[in-house]
Scaffold this active site. Structure first.
Site, PDB file in Angstrom:
ATOM      1  N   GLY A  45     -26.306 102.738 -53.569  1.00 25.53           N
ATOM      2  CA  GLY A  45     -27.639 102.799 -54.138  1.00 25.53           C
ATOM      3  C   GLY A  45     -28.515 101.666 -53.645  1.00 25.53           C
ATOM      4  CG  ASP A  59     -37.728 100.219 -65.760  1.00 22.53           C
ATOM      5  OD1 ASP A  59     -38.642 101.059 -65.796  1.00 22.53           O
ATOM      6  OD2 ASP A  59     -37.024 100.029 -64.751  1.00 22.53           O
ATOM      7  CB  VAL A 115     -25.746  99.583 -56.279  1.00 27.88           C
ATOM      8  CG1 VAL A 115     -24.455  99.678 -57.087  1.00 27.88           C
ATOM      9  CG2 VAL A 115     -26.903  99.236 -57.191  1.00 27.88           C
TER      10      VAL A 115
END
Length: 564
Positions: free
Chosen positions: A28, A143, A35
């Site tokens: 990711g 978020d 990631v």
């Protein structure tokens, strides 16, 4: 966080190792960092999020990041991802998280369409419970979006709490110009005003509307266009016509322009349970069958533990018995290729702490093919995994460093227990635990009348008028068992199996009397990490009907381990 395919190879600029964690592949990438897939020294998969160097060079970010991580460690409860490991002192800050299969909400909506109303109500109610725990620790998520809510067959879980505020500490401007996701911001957040718990409730209202209909209540414009409309919601409120009468009043209370007029997270959870007509803790058939089957296939695809990977001279990774490029594990997100079990979004623990040994899994059939998300959900794909317990362990990184912590945030409310002599190493496995006592008889009997008793597994004893501990037996409102620490079912008698069950097969927080015999039959091994940070296994040997009260009487044998 936009995720790529699970087996994307490391790029020349990627590091090959972080703090003893070998990096195997990219899973990711997004505005905050990249990631990677890695493994602990024991061979268990973890997701490592390496923060962008721009943030790492900013001392204000590092300071705020450390503060937010310490705050996140206080969060405890169901439907949240507990903190695991992080480091803010090195050249690049990083975070580590355990790998458990699941599906981010945005990807579920893209692949399977809007959710049934009862599923939406349970999704919102459980997420509201998670927000209650987060807010109680003094944290505002800031978020909350579909890619930060992970779906599992044990319910939804919130990930990445406590990150956005740390991001705001830096003066850097990333591509897009904002920290957070514009189309899921609150009006005050979009206007740059102070935010609080009500900000997360507004975001949850937007998520609920999208999950129920597949449409954003402010229209179909781009992210910044939607953020502008949200900022002006006092003049032009969202369109909520077309929503079922059971959910529209809840949406209206979540999406009030004035934060002071929004419903609180705790009240929202209760309202959702009432509207759904079922307990928020009952996840039997809570998702439509195609989506549940998708999640089940992801669970089956999780690989078994394998030896620690080693980095080869040419930068490639040798993984032992499992190859990350073969779809055994990876990211949940957009793009082609196979869609293996989704690793979770990074979580955080105290500075320079250690990563937990995840449960061992048996690899089976691969997960279904990935479906490309539609343009509807524009939040971006999150690398997502949930750890359904709020505890911490004595952990060991691949480089051999270790530390201990208590992310459950609870000090022992009872007496201090001196540990007996430890058993020989031959009596234990590699879970990091040693026996305190084994197969000690323990009876869990109905308190009778409208009374309550609590079970302290560390002693062990059944007591009245003592807060906390591990289990509460109540005859109030028809009778129930309630778990103070996340309780799961173990597949076997070893500490490693017990810890795996406590983390990956978690029971509802409350089980009604009528469901106890079927949910916890004879032969069940219940496992939890206790409030004294020990590992307990309660094996049910007999169940009889109580003379008084609704709860059946349970006879069990208790084994307790502590960290070596």
């Amino acid at each position: 966080m936009v995720a790529g395919t699970a087996g994307e190879q490391l790029r020349p600029e990627d590091p090959r190792e972080i703090a003893g964690y070998p990096l195997l592949s990219r899973i990711g990438e997004g505005g905050m960092g990249t990631v990677y897939l890695s493994r602990t020294r024991g061979g268990q998969p973890v997701a490592l999020k390496v923060i962008r160097r721009e943030y790492g060079r900013d001392p204000d970010f590092r300071r705020r990041f450390e503060q937010e991580v310490q705050a996140a460690r206080r969060v405890q409860g169901y439907h949240i991802v507990p903190v695991v490991d992080h480091d803010t002192d090195g050249g690049q800050p990083w975070l580590a998280s355990v790998f458990i299969p699941g599906l981010p909400l945005h990807e579920a909506l893209a692949a399977h369409g809007p959710l049934p109303l009862t599923s939406v109500l349970q999704l919102v109610g459980c997420t509201a419970k998670a927000l209650t725990a987060i807010h109680s620790a003094g944290i505002v998520h800031r978020d909350l979006k579909p890619s930060n809510i992970l779906l599992s067959r044990q319910g939804p879980y919130v990930i990445d709490f406590g990150i956005a505020r740390a991001s705001d500490a830096t003066q850097l401007t990333l591509t897009g110009g904002v920290v957070g996701t514009p189309q899921f911001m609150s009006p005050e957040h979009a206007l740059g005003e102070p935010v609080g718990p009500a900000t997360d409730v507004f975001s949850l209202g937007l998520i609920a509307a999208v999950a129920a209909t597949g449409r954003h209540p402010y229209g179909d414009g781009g992210a910044l266009t939607l953020a502008t409309q949200i900022a002006n919601t006092a003049q032009r409120p969202p369109r909520l016509d077309g929503h079922d009468d059971r959910i529209r009043p809840l949406l209206e209370r979540c999406l009030a322009a004035d934060p002071n007029r929004r419903v609180g997270a705790e009240e929202l959870a209760a309202l959702c349970e009432r509207a759904a007509g079922r307990s928020l803790n009952d996840f039997t058939g809570w998702l439509p069958q195609p989506l549940a089957a998708d999640l089940a296939s992801r669970e089956r695809a999780v690989p078994a533990a394998s030896p620690t990977p080693t980095v080869t001279d040419n930068g490639g990774a040798q993984q032992g018995t499992a190859d990350p490029g073969e779809g055994g594990f990876g990211a949940a997100g957009s793009g082609g290729g196979a869609s293996p079990a989704a690793p979770h979004g990074p979580t955080f623990a105290g500075a320079r702490t250690t990563a937990p040994p995840p449960p061992a899994y048996t690899p089976q059939a691969p997960a279904p093919a990935r479906r490309t998300p539609t343009a509807l959900v524009v939040a971006g794909a999150a690398v997502a995994v949930v750890l359904a317990v709020v505890v911490t362990w004595a952990l060991t990184r691949p480089d051999g460093t270790s530390d201990e912590g208590r992310s459950n945030g609870k000090a022992s409310a009872g007496p201090t227990h001196s540990a007996p002599a430890k058993s020989s190493p031959a009596a234990d496995d590699d879970s990091g635990y040693t026996v305190v006592f084994k197969d000690r008889p323990l009876a869990l009997r109905s308190p009778g009348g409208a009374d309550i008793v609590r079970v302290d597994l560390d002693v062990p004893q059944v007591v009245q008028d003592t807060p906390g501990r591990e289990i509460m037996l109540s005859e109030v409102s028809g009778g129930s068992w309630e778990f103070y620490t996340p309780m799961g079912k173990s597949a076997g008698p070893t500490p490693a199996q017990c810890l795996a069950g406590a983390r990956s097969d978690v029971l509802p927080q409350e089980i009604k009397a009528a469901d106890l015999r079927t949910t916890i039959p004879v032969g069940t091994r219940l496992c939890t990490v206790t409030t004294d940070d020990r590992l307990a296994m309660l094996e049910i040997t007999r169940i009889t009907s109580a003379t008084h009260g609704n709860l059946p009487d349970y006879t069990a044998e208790l084994t307790l381990w502590e960290k070596r």
